[in-house]
Structures are given as C-alpha cells and as structure tokens.
Design an enzyme around this catalytic site. Structure first.
Site, PDB file in Angstrom:
ATOM      1  CG  HIS A  24      88.990  -7.280 -20.905  1.00 28.97           C
ATOM      2  ND1 HIS A  24      90.159  -6.807 -20.350  1.00 28.97           N
ATOM      3  CD2 HIS A  24      89.269  -7.532 -22.204  1.00 28.97           C
ATOM      4  CE1 HIS A  24      91.105  -6.774 -21.275  1.00 28.97           C
ATOM      5  NE2 HIS A  24      90.592  -7.208 -22.410  1.00 28.97           N
ATOM      6  CE  LYS A  48      98.615  -8.124 -26.625  1.00 29.33           C
ATOM      7  NZ  LYS A  48      97.232  -8.123 -26.132  1.00 29.33           N
ATOM      8  NE  ARG A  97      89.981  -2.625 -28.340  1.00 25.06           N
ATOM      9  CZ  ARG A  97      91.226  -2.754 -27.918  1.00 25.06           C
ATOM     10  NH1 ARG A  97      91.599  -2.190 -26.799  1.00 25.06           N
ATOM     11  NH2 ARG A  97      92.103  -3.441 -28.609  1.00 25.06           N
ATOM     12  CB  SER A 135      95.527  -4.441 -21.275  1.00 27.43           C
ATOM     13  OG  SER A 135      94.295  -5.068 -21.019  1.00 27.43           O
TER      14      SER A 135
HETATM   15  O1  PNS Z   1      94.172 -10.247 -25.581  1.00 25.41           O
HETATM   16  P1  PNS Z   1      94.958 -10.718 -26.794  1.00 25.41           P
HETATM   17  O2  PNS Z   1      96.443 -10.680 -26.513  1.00 25.41           O
HETATM   18  O3  PNS Z   1      94.581  -9.970 -28.037  1.00 25.41           O
HETATM   19  O4  PNS Z   1      94.524 -12.243 -27.014  1.00 25.41           O
HETATM   20  C1  PNS Z   1      95.113 -12.996 -28.057  1.00 25.41           C
HETATM   21  C2  PNS Z   1      94.980 -14.486 -27.767  1.00 25.41           C
HETATM   22  C3  PNS Z   1      95.626 -14.834 -26.435  1.00 25.41           C
HETATM   23  C4  PNS Z   1      93.513 -14.868 -27.748  1.00 25.41           C
HETATM   24  C5  PNS Z   1      95.696 -15.244 -28.930  1.00 25.41           C
HETATM   25  O5  PNS Z   1      97.033 -14.840 -29.008  1.00 25.41           O
HETATM   26  C6  PNS Z   1      95.597 -16.752 -28.770  1.00 25.41           C
HETATM   27  O6  PNS Z   1      94.614 -17.356 -29.144  1.00 25.41           O
HETATM   28  N1  PNS Z   1      96.661 -17.366 -28.187  1.00 25.41           N
HETATM   29  C7  PNS Z   1      96.725 -18.805 -27.997  1.00 25.41           C
HETATM   30  C8  PNS Z   1      97.705 -19.418 -29.012  1.00 25.41           C
HETATM   31  C9  PNS Z   1      97.013 -19.623 -30.349  1.00 25.41           C
HETATM   32  O7  PNS Z   1      96.096 -20.405 -30.486  1.00 25.41           O
HETATM   33  N2  PNS Z   1      97.482 -18.863 -31.353  1.00 25.41           N
HETATM   34  C10 PNS Z   1      96.922 -18.876 -32.678  1.00 25.41           C
HETATM   35  C11 PNS Z   1      95.774 -17.899 -32.773  1.00 25.41           C
HETATM   36  S1  PNS Z   1      95.013 -17.953 -34.364  1.00 25.41           S
END
Ligand code: PNS
Length: 171
Positions: A24, A48, A97, A135
C-alpha cells in the site's frame, strides 16, 4: 483527467488497510507522482472482520505518512460513492496485484460508476516486490509466530506483534 479543487488532482485511495502494508505504501508514493493529493480512506468492507479498529488503522497510516505533504487520512463507514460526493472528488485509486484481483476490482469500479457516472477508478499495478503481500496473509503469518519484517512498515510490525502478544518476531 478531472481537475478538482483549485486545479489540484485529488484521488481517494479506499481500502480496509487492516493493516497498511508496504505494498500500500509503495502504491501511495507512486500515486503521488500522478496526483497532487491522495486521501487514504479507511473504508468499511462488510465482507471482512477486522483485527484493528478504524482508529488504530488510521493511526498506523498517519505515522507512516506524517512527513508526506499531500497525503491525507480519513475514514468512512458508508458507501464509497457518498464519500466522494461529500468530499467533492471523483477519482478512486486502487492497486492491482495478480490477475486474481481483476474481477473483484472490475466489479467494484463498474458498480461505483453505475451509481455516480462521473467517477473514474484508476488502477496502479502493484510493485513487483509486493505481488504476494496481502494484509490477510500478513496477519496469518504473525498470528502463527512468523516474521513479516520488511513487508510492513516498522510501526505496523510492532503493532501486529503487540496484538498477538508476540515478544520477538523470528527473523
Ligand atoms: O481493502 P479492501 O477490503 O479490498 O477494500 C474494499 C473497499 C473498502 C474499498 C470496499 O469494500 C468499499 O468500497 N467499501 C465501502 C462500501 C461500498 O461502497 N461498497 C460498494 C462497493 S462497489
């Protein structure tokens, strides 16, 4: 590319960052060659469960970028598109990735753009050194007594060992 806020190009880099890894960090540093400002957004992924609280995750990121002008840290517990609306930004930065990331990232990018047409997601390829860093694996290795030194910033390494009550990591 969209110019935002007094001509500054601003990107929002959302993620779980549980915890932030050197992959990151590398991405944020490279992103700073493209954008004037990057908002590292500790966002909520309902799929998660987290080891670190939002505050702990933000604090670790803050420590890493305390001297870096242009990197801001924020958190949000709702929809990402709502955060972009509130903050007046329209660029999402994400890392990619291996090919295995592609489908998930593609779905999210399209879903976000479906909700707000003006949103663009910009992908940076993960640095070669960090292709295998995640992570999830980092937490697994530390929880079982292994070392992740070099894969995460030093402050994060320490916080991980504290979380799992590990005195000294194996080299
Ligand atoms: O590091 P991650 O867990 O892959 O990140 C995912 C994240 C947090 C970017 C995604 O879950 C997100 O955007 N969460 C906010 C809620 C939301 O908008 N969900 C719809 C995504 S299309």
């Amino acid at each position: 590319m969209t110019q935002e806020k007094n001509g500054n190009k601003i990107a929002v880099y959302p993620g779980s960052f549980d915890p932030i890894t050197n992959g990151h960090v590398d991405l944020i540093k490279r992103g700073m060659n493209i954008f004037d400002e990057i908002i590292v957004l500790v966002a909520y992924n309902p799929n998660k469960s987290y080891l670190f609280t939002v505050e702990e995750r933000m604090e670790m990121i803050r420590e890493v970028f305390s001297d870096t002008k242009g990197v801001k840290i924020d958190s949000h517990s709702g929809l990402l598109v709502d955060y972009l609306k509130i903050s007046g930004t329209s660029i999402i930065m994400r890392g990619m990735r291996a090919l295995s990331d592609f489908e998930y990232e593609f779905q999210m990018a399209l879903m976000n753009r479906r909700q707000t047409r003006s949103i663009e997601t910009v992908f940076l390829m993960s640095g070669f050194k960090w292709f295998y860093t995640s992570s999830r694996l980092i937490k697994e290795v530390v929880s079982l007594g292994g070392s992740v030194r070099g894969l995460v910033p030093d402050n994060v390494n320490q916080k991980l060992m504290d979380k799992f009550n590990i005195k000294n990591s194996k080299e």
